[in-house]
Design a protein around this motif. Sequence first.
Motif, PDB file in Angstrom:
ATOM      1  N   HIS A  94       5.666   8.269   1.432  1.00  0.00           N
ATOM      2  CA  HIS A  94       6.907   7.492   1.455  1.00  0.00           C
ATOM      3  C   HIS A  94       6.762   6.180   0.676  1.00  0.00           C
ATOM      4  O   HIS A  94       7.704   5.760   0.000  1.00  0.00           O
ATOM      5  CB  HIS A  94       7.365   7.238   2.894  1.00  0.00           C
ATOM      6  N   ASN A  95       5.599   5.553   0.752  1.00  0.00           N
ATOM      7  CA  ASN A  95       5.379   4.341  -0.047  1.00  0.00           C
ATOM      8  C   ASN A  95       5.448   4.653  -1.539  1.00  0.00           C
ATOM      9  O   ASN A  95       6.040   3.895  -2.306  1.00  0.00           O
ATOM     10  CB  ASN A  95       4.041   3.698   0.294  1.00  0.00           C
ATOM     11  N   LYS A  96       4.853   5.758  -1.947  1.00  0.00           N
ATOM     12  CA  LYS A  96       4.901   6.130  -3.362  1.00  0.00           C
ATOM     13  C   LYS A  96       6.339   6.370  -3.822  1.00  0.00           C
ATOM     14  O   LYS A  96       6.698   6.003  -4.941  1.00  0.00           O
ATOM     15  CB  LYS A  96       4.033   7.359  -3.631  1.00  0.00           C
ATOM     16  N   LEU A  97       7.152   6.981  -2.965  1.00  0.00           N
ATOM     17  CA  LEU A  97       8.570   7.167  -3.311  1.00  0.00           C
ATOM     18  C   LEU A  97       9.246   5.816  -3.523  1.00  0.00           C
ATOM     19  O   LEU A  97      10.006   5.640  -4.487  1.00  0.00           O
ATOM     20  CB  LEU A  97       9.303   7.939  -2.207  1.00  0.00           C
ATOM     21  N   ILE A  98       9.004   4.882  -2.625  1.00  0.00           N
ATOM     22  CA  ILE A  98       9.582   3.534  -2.758  1.00  0.00           C
ATOM     23  C   ILE A  98       9.113   2.888  -4.046  1.00  0.00           C
ATOM     24  O   ILE A  98       9.908   2.329  -4.805  1.00  0.00           O
ATOM     25  CB  ILE A  98       9.207   2.663  -1.538  1.00  0.00           C
ATOM     26  N   TYR A  99       7.821   2.964  -4.323  1.00  0.00           N
ATOM     27  CA  TYR A  99       7.275   2.332  -5.527  1.00  0.00           C
ATOM     28  C   TYR A  99       7.856   2.958  -6.789  1.00  0.00           C
ATOM     29  O   TYR A  99       8.221   2.249  -7.733  1.00  0.00           O
ATOM     30  CB  TYR A  99       5.748   2.427  -5.550  1.00  0.00           C
ATOM     31  N   ASN A 100       7.951   4.281  -6.818  1.00  0.00           N
ATOM     32  CA  ASN A 100       8.490   4.951  -8.003  1.00  0.00           C
ATOM     33  C   ASN A 100       9.948   4.585  -8.242  1.00  0.00           C
ATOM     34  O   ASN A 100      10.349   4.362  -9.383  1.00  0.00           O
ATOM     35  CB  ASN A 100       8.337   6.466  -7.886  1.00  0.00           C
ATOM     36  N   SER A 145      11.371   1.820  -7.397  1.00  0.00           N
ATOM     37  CA  SER A 145      11.412   0.427  -7.843  1.00  0.00           C
ATOM     38  C   SER A 145      11.067   0.307  -9.316  1.00  0.00           C
ATOM     39  O   SER A 145      11.695  -0.454 -10.043  1.00  0.00           O
ATOM     40  CB  SER A 145      10.451  -0.425  -7.011  1.00  0.00           C
ATOM     41  N   PHE A 146      10.081   1.058  -9.756  1.00  0.00           N
ATOM     42  CA  PHE A 146       9.700   0.994 -11.170  1.00  0.00           C
ATOM     43  C   PHE A 146      10.794   1.546 -12.067  1.00  0.00           C
ATOM     44  O   PHE A 146      10.905   1.170 -13.218  1.00  0.00           O
ATOM     45  CB  PHE A 146       8.391   1.745 -11.427  1.00  0.00           C
ATOM     46  N   ASP A 147      11.595   2.447 -11.535  1.00  0.00           N
ATOM     47  CA  ASP A 147      12.646   3.083 -12.328  1.00  0.00           C
ATOM     48  C   ASP A 147      14.001   2.394 -12.216  1.00  0.00           C
ATOM     49  O   ASP A 147      14.996   2.912 -12.699  1.00  0.00           O
ATOM     50  CB  ASP A 147      12.813   4.555 -11.897  1.00  0.00           C
ATOM     51  N   SER A 148      14.049   1.221 -11.589  1.00  0.00           N
ATOM     52  CA  SER A 148      15.354   0.615 -11.312  1.00  0.00           C
ATOM     53  C   SER A 148      15.979  -0.077 -12.525  1.00  0.00           C
ATOM     54  O   SER A 148      17.157  -0.395 -12.501  1.00  0.00           O
ATOM     55  CB  SER A 148      15.243  -0.367 -10.142  1.00  0.00           C
ATOM     56  N   GLY A 149      15.193  -0.344 -13.563  1.00  0.00           N
ATOM     57  CA  GLY A 149      15.761  -0.893 -14.790  1.00  0.00           C
ATOM     58  C   GLY A 149      16.080  -2.374 -14.747  1.00  0.00           C
ATOM     59  O   GLY A 149      16.797  -2.876 -15.607  1.00  0.00           O
ATOM     60  N   THR A 150      15.566  -3.085 -13.744  1.00  0.00           N
ATOM     61  CA  THR A 150      15.787  -4.529 -13.659  1.00  0.00           C
ATOM     62  C   THR A 150      14.521  -5.251 -14.082  1.00  0.00           C
ATOM     63  O   THR A 150      13.578  -4.627 -14.562  1.00  0.00           O
ATOM     64  CB  THR A 150      16.174  -4.913 -12.210  1.00  0.00           C
ATOM     65  N   THR A 151      14.497  -6.563 -13.899  1.00  0.00           N
ATOM     66  CA  THR A 151      13.273  -7.291 -14.238  1.00  0.00           C
ATOM     67  C   THR A 151      12.174  -6.926 -13.247  1.00  0.00           C
ATOM     68  O   THR A 151      12.440  -6.452 -12.134  1.00  0.00           O
ATOM     69  CB  THR A 151      13.481  -8.821 -14.192  1.00  0.00           C
ATOM     70  N   ALA A 152      10.948  -7.183 -13.616  1.00  0.00           N
ATOM     71  CA  ALA A 152       9.820  -6.872 -12.742  1.00  0.00           C
ATOM     72  C   ALA A 152       9.895  -7.675 -11.449  1.00  0.00           C
ATOM     73  O   ALA A 152       9.564  -7.152 -10.381  1.00  0.00           O
ATOM     74  CB  ALA A 152       8.515  -7.138 -13.472  1.00  0.00           C
ATOM     75  N   THR A 211      11.153  -3.682  -3.924  1.00  0.00           N
ATOM     76  CA  THR A 211      10.083  -2.925  -3.275  1.00  0.00           C
ATOM     77  C   THR A 211       9.783  -3.492  -1.895  1.00  0.00           C
ATOM     78  O   THR A 211       9.692  -2.751  -0.914  1.00  0.00           O
ATOM     79  CB  THR A 211       8.812  -2.947  -4.141  1.00  0.00           C
ATOM     80  N   VAL A 212       9.635  -4.798  -1.823  1.00  0.00           N
ATOM     81  CA  VAL A 212       9.367  -5.456  -0.540  1.00  0.00           C
ATOM     82  C   VAL A 212      10.481  -5.126   0.451  1.00  0.00           C
ATOM     83  O   VAL A 212      10.223  -4.753   1.597  1.00  0.00           O
ATOM     84  CB  VAL A 212       9.210  -6.980  -0.739  1.00  0.00           C
ATOM     85  N   LEU A 213      11.718  -5.228   0.010  1.00  0.00           N
ATOM     86  CA  LEU A 213      12.843  -4.968   0.905  1.00  0.00           C
ATOM     87  C   LEU A 213      12.912  -3.501   1.324  1.00  0.00           C
ATOM     88  O   LEU A 213      13.266  -3.194   2.464  1.00  0.00           O
ATOM     89  CB  LEU A 213      14.154  -5.410   0.251  1.00  0.00           C
ATOM     90  N   GLN A 214      12.569  -2.596   0.418  1.00  0.00           N
ATOM     91  CA  GLN A 214      12.571  -1.170   0.771  1.00  0.00           C
ATOM     92  C   GLN A 214      11.492  -0.841   1.805  1.00  0.00           C
ATOM     93  O   GLN A 214      11.706  -0.007   2.682  1.00  0.00           O
ATOM     94  CB  GLN A 214      12.404  -0.301  -0.482  1.00  0.00           C
ATOM     95  N   VAL A 215      10.355  -1.498   1.701  1.00  0.00           N
ATOM     96  CA  VAL A 215       9.308  -1.299   2.705  1.00  0.00           C
ATOM     97  C   VAL A 215       9.805  -1.803   4.059  1.00  0.00           C
ATOM     98  O   VAL A 215       9.656  -1.123   5.084  1.00  0.00           O
ATOM     99  CB  VAL A 215       7.994  -1.989   2.286  1.00  0.00           C
ATOM    100  N   PHE A 216      10.426  -2.989   4.074  1.00  0.00           N
ATOM    101  CA  PHE A 216      10.983  -3.503   5.327  1.00  0.00           C
ATOM    102  C   PHE A 216      12.064  -2.568   5.870  1.00  0.00           C
ATOM    103  O   PHE A 216      12.151  -2.340   7.078  1.00  0.00           O
ATOM    104  CB  PHE A 216      11.553  -4.909   5.137  1.00  0.00           C
ATOM    105  N   LYS A 217      12.863  -2.029   4.985  1.00  0.00           N
ATOM    106  CA  LYS A 217      13.923  -1.105   5.413  1.00  0.00           C
ATOM    107  C   LYS A 217      13.313   0.144   6.048  1.00  0.00           C
ATOM    108  O   LYS A 217      13.803   0.632   7.063  1.00  0.00           O
ATOM    109  CB  LYS A 217      14.810  -0.733   4.225  1.00  0.00           C
ATOM    110  N   ASN A 224      -1.562  -0.127  -2.446  1.00  0.00           N
ATOM    111  CA  ASN A 224      -0.520  -1.142  -2.319  1.00  0.00           C
ATOM    112  C   ASN A 224      -0.813  -2.351  -3.205  1.00  0.00           C
ATOM    113  O   ASN A 224       0.078  -2.842  -3.906  1.00  0.00           O
ATOM    114  CB  ASN A 224      -0.368  -1.571  -0.860  1.00  0.00           C
ATOM    115  N   ARG A 225      -2.033  -2.818  -3.177  1.00  0.00           N
ATOM    116  CA  ARG A 225      -2.386  -3.965  -4.026  1.00  0.00           C
ATOM    117  C   ARG A 225      -2.227  -3.631  -5.503  1.00  0.00           C
ATOM    118  O   ARG A 225      -1.729  -4.449  -6.275  1.00  0.00           O
ATOM    119  CB  ARG A 225      -3.823  -4.407  -3.756  1.00  0.00           C
ATOM    120  N   GLU A 226      -2.653  -2.456  -5.894  1.00  0.00           N
ATOM    121  CA  GLU A 226      -2.557  -2.075  -7.306  1.00  0.00           C
ATOM    122  C   GLU A 226      -1.106  -1.994  -7.763  1.00  0.00           C
ATOM    123  O   GLU A 226      -0.775  -2.410  -8.877  1.00  0.00           O
ATOM    124  CB  GLU A 226      -3.285  -0.742  -7.562  1.00  0.00           C
ATOM    125  N   VAL A 227      -0.240  -1.470  -6.916  1.00  0.00           N
ATOM    126  CA  VAL A 227       1.178  -1.384  -7.267  1.00  0.00           C
ATOM    127  C   VAL A 227       1.749  -2.784  -7.446  1.00  0.00           C
ATOM    128  O   VAL A 227       2.442  -3.062  -8.436  1.00  0.00           O
ATOM    129  CB  VAL A 227       1.964  -0.594  -6.205  1.00  0.00           C
TER     130      VAL A 227
END
Length: 193
Positions: A62-68, A70-77, A84-90, A125-128
């Motif tokens: 599930h974390n990998k899904l959240i990370y992927n 986030s990387f594909d969202s097309g906004t600034t890093a 990503t932080v908010l999705q983990v909290f969600k 998590n740290r690497e992401v």
Amino acid sequence: MFTTRQKEIIDAAIHLIARKGIQEVTMKNLSREVGITEPALYRHFSSKHDILKGVLDSFQYHNKLIYNRSFDSGTTALENLQNTVLQVFKRFTEYPELSSVIFSEEIFQNEEDLTAQVADLMVLNREVFKEMISAGIKDESIRDDINKDDISLIIIGVMRLLVIRWRMSRYSFDLVERGDQLFRRTIQILLER
């Protein structure tokens, strides 16, 4: 990744740990919780150890899904990092019992391979977060004079402490809202240009 029944068993294990502690996670109690016989339970997982491994595998998946996403969202890093932080909290808000298991590493300490799996999750998590910070430095949404290792550790530490505080308060505040406020007030000060 898991069958429907395996997901039910993993969820039952998480619920049992959250309610009664790891000592109550037995094949007998799990079969009762899921509503199947013990022999049927063994068709899905060969041991309690395999079920705990499944709990960690599910969390990592599930974390990998959240990370992927986030990387594909097309906004600034920086926006990706915040999302990503908010999705983990969600995720924790949707499944509060998970916080009782994931942030209780002592549950896994007696099994060397499970301890290693928890350590791998922390490294992932740290690497992401380091990758997102690097991308932010590149797109200039994050300062270039920061130490990515230290900042990723700060972000994870702040997230962890907030989730633990939320859990210990018996979920008395909106984790996503408070996490967003904390990210904006604290983490962005460290990262924004």
